[in-house]
Design a protein around this motif. Structure first.
Motif, PDB file in Angstrom:
ATOM      1  N   THR A  45      46.966  28.170  23.482  1.00 19.17           N
ATOM      2  CA  THR A  45      46.871  29.348  24.616  1.00 19.17           C
ATOM      3  C   THR A  45      47.950  29.940  24.989  1.00 19.17           C
ATOM      4  O   THR A  45      49.112  29.273  25.062  1.00 19.17           O
ATOM      5  CB  THR A  45      46.289  28.739  25.689  1.00 19.17           C
ATOM      6  N   ILE A  46      47.984  31.300  25.025  1.00 15.77           N
ATOM      7  CA  ILE A  46      49.183  32.057  25.036  1.00 15.77           C
ATOM      8  C   ILE A  46      49.158  33.193  26.098  1.00 15.77           C
ATOM      9  O   ILE A  46      48.193  33.944  26.332  1.00 15.77           O
ATOM     10  CB  ILE A  46      49.580  32.957  23.736  1.00 15.77           C
ATOM     11  N   GLY A  47      50.038  33.054  27.126  1.00 18.35           N
ATOM     12  CA  GLY A  47      50.075  34.193  27.966  1.00 18.35           C
ATOM     13  C   GLY A  47      50.804  33.635  29.384  1.00 18.35           C
ATOM     14  O   GLY A  47      50.849  32.664  29.719  1.00 18.35           O
ATOM     15  N   ALA A  48      50.953  34.893  30.235  1.00 16.16           N
ATOM     16  CA  ALA A  48      51.890  34.410  31.655  1.00 16.16           C
ATOM     17  C   ALA A  48      50.818  34.594  32.883  1.00 16.16           C
ATOM     18  O   ALA A  48      51.431  34.698  33.791  1.00 16.16           O
ATOM     19  CB  ALA A  48      52.883  35.561  31.608  1.00 16.16           C
ATOM     20  N   GLY A  49      49.541  34.891  32.499  1.00 14.88           N
ATOM     21  CA  GLY A  49      48.868  35.130  33.675  1.00 14.88           C
ATOM     22  C   GLY A  49      47.963  33.772  34.035  1.00 14.88           C
ATOM     23  O   GLY A  49      48.758  32.641  34.435  1.00 14.88           O
ATOM     24  N   ASP A  50      46.717  33.968  34.494  1.00 14.00           N
ATOM     25  CA  ASP A  50      46.051  32.493  34.994  1.00 14.00           C
ATOM     26  C   ASP A  50      45.244  31.844  33.860  1.00 14.00           C
ATOM     27  O   ASP A  50      44.464  31.011  33.922  1.00 14.00           O
ATOM     28  CB  ASP A  50      45.170  32.790  35.895  1.00 14.00           C
ATOM     29  N   ILE A  51      46.088  32.092  32.309  1.00 15.81           N
ATOM     30  CA  ILE A  51      45.215  31.307  31.466  1.00 15.81           C
ATOM     31  C   ILE A  51      45.598  29.881  31.294  1.00 15.81           C
ATOM     32  O   ILE A  51      44.949  28.994  30.677  1.00 15.81           O
ATOM     33  CB  ILE A  51      45.771  31.640  30.008  1.00 15.81           C
ATOM     34  N   ASP A  52      46.355  29.461  32.139  1.00 21.64           N
ATOM     35  CA  ASP A  52      46.819  27.770  32.185  1.00 21.64           C
ATOM     36  C   ASP A  52      45.751  27.133  32.787  1.00 21.64           C
ATOM     37  O   ASP A  52      45.720  26.148  32.777  1.00 21.64           O
ATOM     38  CB  ASP A  52      48.186  27.836  33.017  1.00 21.64           C
ATOM     39  N   SER A  53      44.817  28.057  33.588  1.00 20.84           N
ATOM     40  CA  SER A  53      43.449  27.339  33.937  1.00 20.84           C
ATOM     41  C   SER A  53      42.681  26.432  32.983  1.00 20.84           C
ATOM     42  O   SER A  53      41.743  26.045  33.172  1.00 20.84           O
ATOM     43  CB  SER A  53      42.735  28.300  35.081  1.00 20.84           C
ATOM     44  N   LEU A  54      42.588  27.142  31.772  1.00 21.17           N
ATOM     45  CA  LEU A  54      42.176  26.492  30.568  1.00 21.17           C
ATOM     46  C   LEU A  54      42.712  25.253  30.143  1.00 21.17           C
ATOM     47  O   LEU A  54      41.963  24.337  29.235  1.00 21.17           O
ATOM     48  CB  LEU A  54      42.149  27.565  29.490  1.00 21.17           C
ATOM     49  N   ILE A  55      43.809  24.754  30.606  1.00 21.31           N
ATOM     50  CA  ILE A  55      44.449  23.680  29.843  1.00 21.31           C
ATOM     51  C   ILE A  55      43.648  22.594  29.954  1.00 21.31           C
ATOM     52  O   ILE A  55      43.407  21.599  29.051  1.00 21.31           O
ATOM     53  CB  ILE A  55      45.739  23.541  30.413  1.00 21.31           C
ATOM     54  N   ILE A  56      43.304  22.113  31.314  1.00 23.13           N
ATOM     55  CA  ILE A  56      42.446  21.019  31.327  1.00 23.13           C
ATOM     56  C   ILE A  56      41.002  20.864  30.876  1.00 23.13           C
ATOM     57  O   ILE A  56      40.835  19.893  30.097  1.00 23.13           O
ATOM     58  CB  ILE A  56      42.322  20.613  33.167  1.00 23.13           C
ATOM     59  N   PRO A  57      40.306  22.272  30.918  1.00 22.69           N
ATOM     60  CA  PRO A  57      38.877  22.013  30.188  1.00 22.69           C
ATOM     61  C   PRO A  57      38.996  21.907  28.585  1.00 22.69           C
ATOM     62  O   PRO A  57      38.338  21.168  28.171  1.00 22.69           O
ATOM     63  CB  PRO A  57      38.334  23.533  30.526  1.00 22.69           C
ATOM     64  N   ILE A  58      40.122  22.597  28.149  1.00 24.30           N
ATOM     65  CA  ILE A  58      40.235  22.507  26.775  1.00 24.30           C
ATOM     66  C   ILE A  58      40.626  21.001  26.315  1.00 24.30           C
ATOM     67  O   ILE A  58      40.256  20.438  25.414  1.00 24.30           O
ATOM     68  CB  ILE A  58      41.225  23.405  26.124  1.00 24.30           C
ATOM     69  N   LYS A  59      41.758  20.483  27.120  1.00 28.15           N
ATOM     70  CA  LYS A  59      41.937  19.076  26.800  1.00 28.15           C
ATOM     71  C   LYS A  59      40.800  18.068  26.663  1.00 28.15           C
ATOM     72  O   LYS A  59      40.561  17.042  26.186  1.00 28.15           O
ATOM     73  CB  LYS A  59      42.981  18.683  27.734  1.00 28.15           C
ATOM     74  N   LYS A  60      39.919  18.201  28.028  1.00 30.04           N
ATOM     75  CA  LYS A  60      38.796  17.400  28.348  1.00 30.04           C
ATOM     76  C   LYS A  60      37.674  17.432  27.000  1.00 30.04           C
ATOM     77  O   LYS A  60      37.202  16.598  26.480  1.00 30.04           O
ATOM     78  CB  LYS A  60      38.066  17.692  29.416  1.00 30.04           C
ATOM     79  N   TRP A  61      37.455  18.978  26.526  1.00 30.97           N
ATOM     80  CA  TRP A  61      36.603  19.088  25.608  1.00 30.97           C
ATOM     81  C   TRP A  61      37.176  18.391  24.075  1.00 30.97           C
ATOM     82  O   TRP A  61      36.433  17.676  23.340  1.00 30.97           O
ATOM     83  CB  TRP A  61      36.585  20.619  25.161  1.00 30.97           C
ATOM     84  N   PRO A  85      46.274  41.765  35.502  1.00 32.63           N
ATOM     85  CA  PRO A  85      46.885  42.933  36.117  1.00 32.63           C
ATOM     86  C   PRO A  85      48.169  42.437  36.864  1.00 32.63           C
ATOM     87  O   PRO A  85      49.061  43.152  36.929  1.00 32.63           O
ATOM     88  CB  PRO A  85      45.741  43.600  37.042  1.00 32.63           C
ATOM     89  N   ALA A  86      48.225  41.045  37.392  1.00 35.58           N
ATOM     90  CA  ALA A  86      49.083  40.486  38.124  1.00 35.58           C
ATOM     91  C   ALA A  86      49.284  41.553  39.605  1.00 35.58           C
ATOM     92  O   ALA A  86      48.476  41.867  40.233  1.00 35.58           O
ATOM     93  CB  ALA A  86      50.565  40.389  37.376  1.00 35.58           C
ATOM     94  N   ARG A  87      50.681  42.234  39.601  1.00 37.65           N
ATOM     95  CA  ARG A  87      51.237  42.967  40.619  1.00 37.65           C
ATOM     96  C   ARG A  87      50.633  44.506  40.321  1.00 37.65           C
ATOM     97  O   ARG A  87      50.759  45.583  41.512  1.00 37.65           O
ATOM     98  CB  ARG A  87      52.685  43.283  40.683  1.00 37.65           C
ATOM     99  N   GLU A  88      49.773  44.836  39.275  1.00 33.42           N
ATOM    100  CA  GLU A  88      49.407  46.195  38.940  1.00 33.42           C
ATOM    101  C   GLU A  88      47.938  46.324  39.524  1.00 33.42           C
ATOM    102  O   GLU A  88      47.305  45.150  39.555  1.00 33.42           O
ATOM    103  CB  GLU A  88      49.451  46.454  37.431  1.00 33.42           C
ATOM    104  N   PHE A  89      47.489  47.646  39.712  1.00 33.27           N
ATOM    105  CA  PHE A  89      46.250  48.032  40.183  1.00 33.27           C
ATOM    106  C   PHE A  89      45.493  47.834  38.837  1.00 33.27           C
ATOM    107  O   PHE A  89      45.771  48.238  37.623  1.00 33.27           O
ATOM    108  CB  PHE A  89      46.281  49.199  40.706  1.00 33.27           C
ATOM    109  N   TYR A  90      44.209  47.503  39.215  1.00 35.28           N
ATOM    110  CA  TYR A  90      43.374  47.322  37.849  1.00 35.28           C
ATOM    111  C   TYR A  90      43.027  48.593  37.503  1.00 35.28           C
ATOM    112  O   TYR A  90      42.849  49.626  37.991  1.00 35.28           O
ATOM    113  CB  TYR A  90      41.978  46.960  38.662  1.00 35.28           C
TER     114      TYR A  90
END
Length: 458
Positions: free
Chosen positions: A436-452, A388-393
């Motif tokens: 992995t595609i997107g502008a939110g917090d999807i970048d938190s997947l980078i390290i786990p995916i790399k490790k796997w 949602p970023a700046r928007e309400f849920y």
């Protein structure tokens, strides 16, 4: 506003890309910089390592004593919610409060300002141009919308004769700037909560272009975009001849090359540091401005060879004989189309798994059909919940399930996931390439995916 009289800066939302670059700038010139953000991230950790103090709790008791003094400037982002306790308190009692975009205008008003605007491509164009200016020894500071791989920062500091910045159309921010040189890389709807139709968006861009000032007073426009013809504009293109244009694209051993044409010369066989026609367009813009500024041709060529790109812009994090992992910031259907097309061009006949996190409820709803058509170009899709970023849920009104239904793909090849469970789903898929595609917090997947990937495939 005279920033020389300001000793203290307090940033509400310091972890944002634009806010953090400003915070770094003021810290670099010896100011005391504090900030608040709701989450600790790799970027906020880095800011703290550099000596910037950050708090992560929304309470007024932890605000520094000087925050209400006349010597403090409170800088905020429009993304701060109205019910934020610190924001309510500072609005009521703070002496100096300015938007990030206003502060950016203050620091650029007494220098030569180059501003890069456009729906797509601002950060790539701005970062490469900054890299060229740095290698040419130009006195300048660049504030970027992404993390440069060359400088490991979203700010490049090399003097203060020129300020190179991104002109962001969100919340009409770019209308505070009065640049000497402006470039519009692309023109398309994106922030639909601000610009509900293209007519309103075009009006804002024209208003921005009218703010260009002497010396220089030059506008660079992509010839393919639907902005009206501007008198004395300098046009560039990757499709047709213009004042500046690129053509003769070739791919050798997965590396891209092209020819670049100036009004007087042709530069043969230049390397394209980030693949894709969309990136060639951005790089053509940076080269055009560099040539206009009379930067040495060989220094420009060398800069292209040395350019490492930007984090989260076609970032290859893993590559082996069997698997490739790419992460990208794409959050608009046009950007997703360009990304998938580029991956297909670079790695033909490969099975692509895409993990996409929609960004903003308003954007997802407005572009629902377009998102569906772009995501159908993947072989397998894992669709995350909307960020949602700046928007309400707004789940239940607008959600990823609605989008998934519109995607014409076999049900066995598409599914919904939340962020915490997605790695488990990825591990069960059969693919050659994962994006992995997107502008939110999807970048938190980078390290786990790399490790796997390293653990499983070496």
């Amino acid at each position: 506003m005279n920033l020389k009289k300001v000793d203290f800066f307090y940033f509400l939302g310091i972890g944002g890309m634009g806010m953090s670059s400003l915070a770094r700038y003021f810290h670099s010139i010896g100011k005391t910089v504090y900030g608040h953000d709701k989450n600790r991230t790799l970027l906020t950790n880095k800011l703290e390592e550099e000596g910037i103090y950050i708090n992560y709790h929304d309470c007024i008791e932890i605000l520094p004593k000087w925050v209400l003094s006349k010597k403090c400037l409170i800088v905020y982002t429009p993304a701060i919610p109205n019910n934020h306790k610190q924001w309510i308190y500072l609005k009521k009692y703070g002496k100096n409060i300015k938007k990030r975009s206003q502060v950016l205008s203050f620091i650029t008003e007494n220098a030569i300002c180059i501003a890069i605007g456009g729906t797509h491509g601002k950060t790539t164009t701005c970062t490469l141009l900054g890299h060229i200016l740095y290698n040419a020894g130009i006195s300048f500071t660049s504030l970027l919308g992404g993390i440069s791989e060359n400088y490991q920062s979203n700010i490049i500091l090399n003097g203060n004769k020129i300020f190179l910045v991104e002109a962001d159309e969100f919340d009409h921010s770019f209308l505070y700037l009065s640049p000497n040189i402006a470039c519009i890389t692309s023109f398309e709807q994106d922030h639909v909560d601000i610009y509900p139709n293209k007519k309103i968006l075009k009006k804002a861009y024209i208003a921005f272009l009218k703010r260009i000032k002497k010396p220089y007073k030059k506008i660079f426009l992509c010839k393919e975009e639907s902005l009206p013809l501007i008198k004395n504009a300098i046009y560039y293109s990757v499709i047709q001849k213009a004042n500046y244009y690129s053509n003769h694209i070739s791919i050798k051993r997965n590396k891209w090359y092209f020819d670049f044409h100036t009004p007087t010369d042709t530069w043969k066989f230049l390397p394209l540091p980030i693949p894709g026609i969309h990136n060639l367009k951005n790089i053509t813009a940076a080269l055009a401005i560099s040539d206009y500024l009379k930067i040495n041709k060989e220094k420009i060529r060398k800069s292209l060879f040395l350019f490492k790109g930007i984090k989260r812009r076609y970032s290859i994090h893993y590559q082996s004989k069997n698997k490739i992992y790419i992460d990208d910031y794409a959050h608009h259907p046009t950007e997703i189309n360009a990304l998938i097309q580029t991956v297909r061009k670079c790695f033909p006949n490969k099975k692509i798994l895409g993990v996409f996190q929609p960004h903003l409820f308003s954007r997802t709803k407005f572009f629902e059909e377009s998102f569906a058509r772009s995501l159908e170009k993947l072989d397998i899709l894992i669709l995350l919940d909307i960020y949602p970023a700046r928007e309400f849920y707004m789940d239940g009104i607008i959600n990823s399930n609605n989008l998934l239904k519109k995607i014409k793909m076999s049900s066995k090849n598409k599914e919904i996931s939340n962020l915490s469970q997605v790695l488990e789903k990825i591990e069960k898929k059969h693919f050659d390439i994962i994006i992995t595609i997107g502008a939110g917090d999807i970048d938190s997947l980078i390290i786990p995916i790399k490790k796997w990937l390293y653990k499983r495939y070496g």
